[in-house]
Write a protein that holds these residues in place. Sequence first.
Motif, mmCIF file in Angstrom:
data_model
loop_
_atom_site.group_PDB
_atom_site.id
_atom_site.type_symbol
_atom_site.label_atom_id
_atom_site.label_comp_id
_atom_site.label_asym_id
_atom_site.label_seq_id
_atom_site.Cartn_x
_atom_site.Cartn_y
_atom_site.Cartn_z
ATOM 1 N N GLN A 346 18.577 -18.110 4.422
ATOM 2 C CA GLN A 346 19.950 -17.994 4.807
ATOM 3 C C GLN A 346 20.576 -17.031 3.971
ATOM 4 O O GLN A 346 21.753 -16.617 4.343
ATOM 5 N N SER A 347 20.108 -16.382 2.866
ATOM 6 C CA SER A 347 20.743 -15.372 2.186
ATOM 7 C C SER A 347 21.463 -14.182 3.165
ATOM 8 O O SER A 347 22.205 -13.525 2.715
ATOM 9 N N ARG A 348 20.615 -14.072 4.173
ATOM 10 C CA ARG A 348 21.098 -13.133 5.035
ATOM 11 C C ARG A 348 21.694 -13.535 6.318
ATOM 12 O O ARG A 348 22.376 -12.764 7.137
ATOM 13 N N ASP A 349 21.776 -14.868 6.527
ATOM 14 C CA ASP A 349 22.356 -15.305 7.722
ATOM 15 C C ASP A 349 23.079 -16.792 7.422
ATOM 16 O O ASP A 349 22.586 -17.741 7.195
ATOM 17 N N HIS A 350 24.768 -16.570 7.405
ATOM 18 C CA HIS A 350 25.204 -17.751 7.501
ATOM 19 C C HIS A 350 26.022 -18.141 8.586
ATOM 20 O O HIS A 350 27.081 -18.672 8.857
ATOM 21 N N ALA A 353 20.551 -20.648 11.944
ATOM 22 C CA ALA A 353 20.091 -21.505 11.528
ATOM 23 C C ALA A 353 19.009 -21.360 10.278
ATOM 24 O O ALA A 353 18.036 -22.087 10.332
ATOM 25 N N SER A 354 18.973 -20.247 9.841
ATOM 26 C CA SER A 354 17.986 -19.853 8.941
ATOM 27 C C SER A 354 17.793 -20.623 7.776
ATOM 28 O O SER A 354 16.631 -20.565 7.216
ATOM 29 N N GLY A 355 18.727 -21.433 7.262
ATOM 30 C CA GLY A 355 18.380 -22.269 6.286
ATOM 31 C C GLY A 355 17.826 -23.504 6.481
ATOM 32 O O GLY A 355 17.756 -24.399 5.450
ATOM 33 N N PHE A 356 17.353 -23.781 7.563
ATOM 34 C CA PHE A 356 16.950 -24.964 8.197
ATOM 35 C C PHE A 356 15.621 -24.913 9.098
ATOM 36 O O PHE A 356 15.265 -23.868 9.298
ATOM 37 N N ILE A 357 14.917 -25.943 9.142
ATOM 38 C CA ILE A 357 13.425 -25.917 9.560
ATOM 39 C C ILE A 357 13.498 -25.290 11.248
ATOM 40 O O ILE A 357 12.741 -24.470 11.314
ATOM 41 N N HIS A 358 14.688 -25.746 11.872
ATOM 42 C CA HIS A 358 14.568 -25.131 13.226
ATOM 43 C C HIS A 358 15.143 -23.481 13.258
ATOM 44 O O HIS A 358 14.864 -23.237 14.475
ATOM 45 N N GLY A 359 15.362 -23.148 12.253
ATOM 46 C CA GLY A 359 15.542 -21.719 12.273
ATOM 47 C C GLY A 359 14.387 -20.842 11.477
ATOM 48 O O GLY A 359 14.019 -20.167 12.037
ATOM 49 N N PHE A 360 14.379 -21.377 10.220
ATOM 50 C CA PHE A 360 13.223 -20.413 9.513
ATOM 51 C C PHE A 360 11.853 -20.596 9.889
ATOM 52 O O PHE A 360 11.146 -19.739 9.602
ATOM 53 N N ARG A 361 11.541 -21.631 10.854
ATOM 54 C CA ARG A 361 10.072 -21.774 11.282
ATOM 55 C C ARG A 361 9.994 -20.275 12.190
ATOM 56 O O ARG A 361 8.962 -19.690 12.317
ATOM 57 N N GLN A 409 18.316 -20.643 18.404
ATOM 58 C CA GLN A 409 18.582 -21.165 17.377
ATOM 59 C C GLN A 409 19.229 -19.918 16.290
ATOM 60 O O GLN A 409 19.861 -20.110 15.417
ATOM 61 N N LEU A 410 18.740 -18.691 16.599
ATOM 62 C CA LEU A 410 18.961 -17.719 15.575
ATOM 63 C C LEU A 410 19.673 -16.607 16.327
ATOM 64 O O LEU A 410 19.325 -15.387 16.143
ATOM 65 N N GLY A 411 20.579 -16.968 17.274
ATOM 66 C CA GLY A 411 21.331 -15.670 17.830
ATOM 67 C C GLY A 411 22.421 -15.375 17.268
ATOM 68 O O GLY A 411 22.257 -15.100 15.888
ATOM 69 N N GLN A 412 23.370 -14.922 17.599
ATOM 70 C CA GLN A 412 24.802 -14.420 16.879
ATOM 71 C C GLN A 412 24.474 -13.113 16.120
ATOM 72 O O GLN A 412 25.013 -12.758 15.269
ATOM 73 N N GLY A 413 23.098 -12.472 16.926
ATOM 74 C CA GLY A 413 23.043 -11.059 16.298
ATOM 75 C C GLY A 413 21.917 -10.956 15.164
ATOM 76 O O GLY A 413 21.766 -10.355 14.412
ATOM 77 N N PHE A 414 21.212 -12.313 15.034
ATOM 78 C CA PHE A 414 20.357 -12.414 13.948
ATOM 79 C C PHE A 414 18.946 -12.034 14.408
ATOM 80 O O PHE A 414 18.390 -10.743 14.117
ATOM 81 N N LEU A 415 18.143 -12.686 15.166
ATOM 82 C CA LEU A 415 17.119 -12.517 15.752
ATOM 83 C C LEU A 415 17.441 -12.104 17.271
ATOM 84 O O LEU A 415 18.134 -12.706 17.696
ATOM 85 N N CYS A 416 16.487 -11.064 17.524
ATOM 86 C CA CYS A 416 16.821 -10.599 19.166
ATOM 87 C C CYS A 416 15.499 -10.316 19.717
ATOM 88 O O CYS A 416 14.558 -10.120 18.856
ATOM 89 N N ASP A 417 15.457 -10.074 20.868
ATOM 90 C CA ASP A 417 14.256 -9.517 21.379
ATOM 91 C C ASP A 417 14.638 -7.916 22.049
ATOM 92 O O ASP A 417 15.926 -7.768 22.077
ATOM 93 N N VAL A 418 13.640 -7.323 22.236
ATOM 94 C CA VAL A 418 13.929 -5.874 22.521
ATOM 95 C C VAL A 418 13.150 -5.645 23.754
ATOM 96 O O VAL A 418 11.955 -5.602 23.818
#
Length: 603
Positions: A346-350, A353-361, A409-418
């Motif tokens: 979550q250092s890069r993502d506030h 959900a990077s700070g939680f299991i359902h995000g960082f998995r 879970q990791l939208g808002q411009g954090f993870l994306c498909d290309v």
Amino acid sequence: MDKTDYEYLVIGGGPAGLQMAYFLEKANKDYIVLERDGGVGSFFVRYPRHRKLISINKKFNYFPEKEYNLRHDWNSLLSDEEDLLFTNYTSELFPNADLLVKYMRDYAKKFNLNIRLNTTVTNIHRDPILKGKYRSLYTITEQNGMKYTCKVLLMATGAAMPDKPKIEGAELCDTYQKHSLDKKLYENKKVLILGGGNSAFEVADHISDSAALIHMCTRTPVIFSWDSHFVGDLRAVNNNILDMYHLKSLHALRQCDTKQFVKEEDGRFTQTFEMELPHWNPPGTATFTSKGYDSVILATGWKFINIDMFDESCKPETHTDGKFIVLDEHWETTVPDMFFIGTAMQSRDHKAASGFIHGFRYNIRTLFHMMDMRYDGGDLAKKIFPSIDATELANFMTHHVSISSALYQLGQGFLCDVLVLKPEEAAKSDCSEQMAGVAEYYYELPQAWVLKNDYFMNQAHMIIITIEDSHHMFPSTSATEFFKPGDMNPRDCKCTAFPQGVFYSYRCGKLEEVVHIGGSLVVRADKKIFVGDTNPDRFTNKLKNLFNRQIGIGSGDHYERLFPPEEWEKVYRPWTEEEVEMRKMKEIAMKSRKFECKLGILD
């Protein structure tokens, strides 16, 4: 047991360490996990202190796809085993943490993960490597003097240590980590709890029926998760104390900056604090003291790095007063070949959900693929389409954003498909929905990394796919007002409180167009989403029209409205000019109301 040299070494046997170990094991990598306790998941043996998880465990979600259901299963780790899900352990929405410990230990045993228990790391040293694919040789020393070496170091130490406040007298107070759970000790007592996050409210909720007075003190305003849409902010399951405050039941919350705690001769505490008062005349800052607290409990959060583990050869940079590690776009520290995984991501993502299991998995799965590509010549996760077919691509993308848990879970411009489109320069018939060439669809990449990657940014045609909501565009709107559908503008549906697929079209590295396909309560674009939804094809039609505008494929006149033309007049009545003016006057009247009492200078 005699082997001590590894390619990959993971420190920490919590959910992040187990998740990375699963991918390393599955790929037959040379790795080991070092865990300081006698079993994996040891953090959750003690925390949360009051044992109720606030990570949602929603088992029944109407739709059958496992990927879709992971959106609402916030505790499971990723695997190919269909039955190894936390939802099979309990149907309780907020389960006891003991079940999570059992689940993680079953997970480690099921996949025979290479974990060494009772191994406390006391020192980490790095020697640089000047040639080859690695840049580092790490030496890890444990409590008995045994040494391990590795080329790639993965830190999965989670909430490494309490974040102690810099307040005079704080060392005299109790803490979230050590306070007693015996409610009888708080009966008819006056208790102060320092902190405004979930841990602080968890403590307050636990003793709210026994303590006489609870005062909660926080330096910053309390942020509710229903307002921010961020799972790390205050959750409704923990906020009973605010209910009691506003219903005049003695407990209270104070926004102030605590400066000092003094323990008096009678054993009680005095607090000195400053409070900004912009609504006083004149505006200013006041210093107050509050006396007679039988107990003070500090619940001020965690630091996600124990910097003392590293010697001078490899101390990574930190920020926010040492709370977080500086990480680049794929979670590497300022020290080569050292990565932080798990809640530290979550250092890069506030926002997500990077700070939680359902995000960082999902972050960990992505990082595994990126390390495999970098160190062992592997490839990123992708799907190849041997031709460019507008209907096939639109249907695939619509379905994928409808079930994807990672983007959800990791939208808002954090993870994306290309999506990369590589059309051939061959002639094609007018309005054809097919084109010679190749389409490459890449899964779950850090968007910041994509936007710096030459391969993607030099493509003639590229589309970045995310799932986002636009609640931040309604700054004056309460969460309780979002009980109606968002903007149904056929071309631009960006104003909605529901998540939706968003498609950013780039040409040779330049952003050309952004398409919001429209949100829904269940966040699916491949199904009829409510009774009367008579044009579910509008989502794929928007993508087909996008392909036409960007690469000239197809007709570009696919219908995008919520209802088909023959139904529109039956179900929707536009307001008259008089009705529009009446609504405007009503809203103007509400905004222009002046109130005698206020809490800010400009209120």
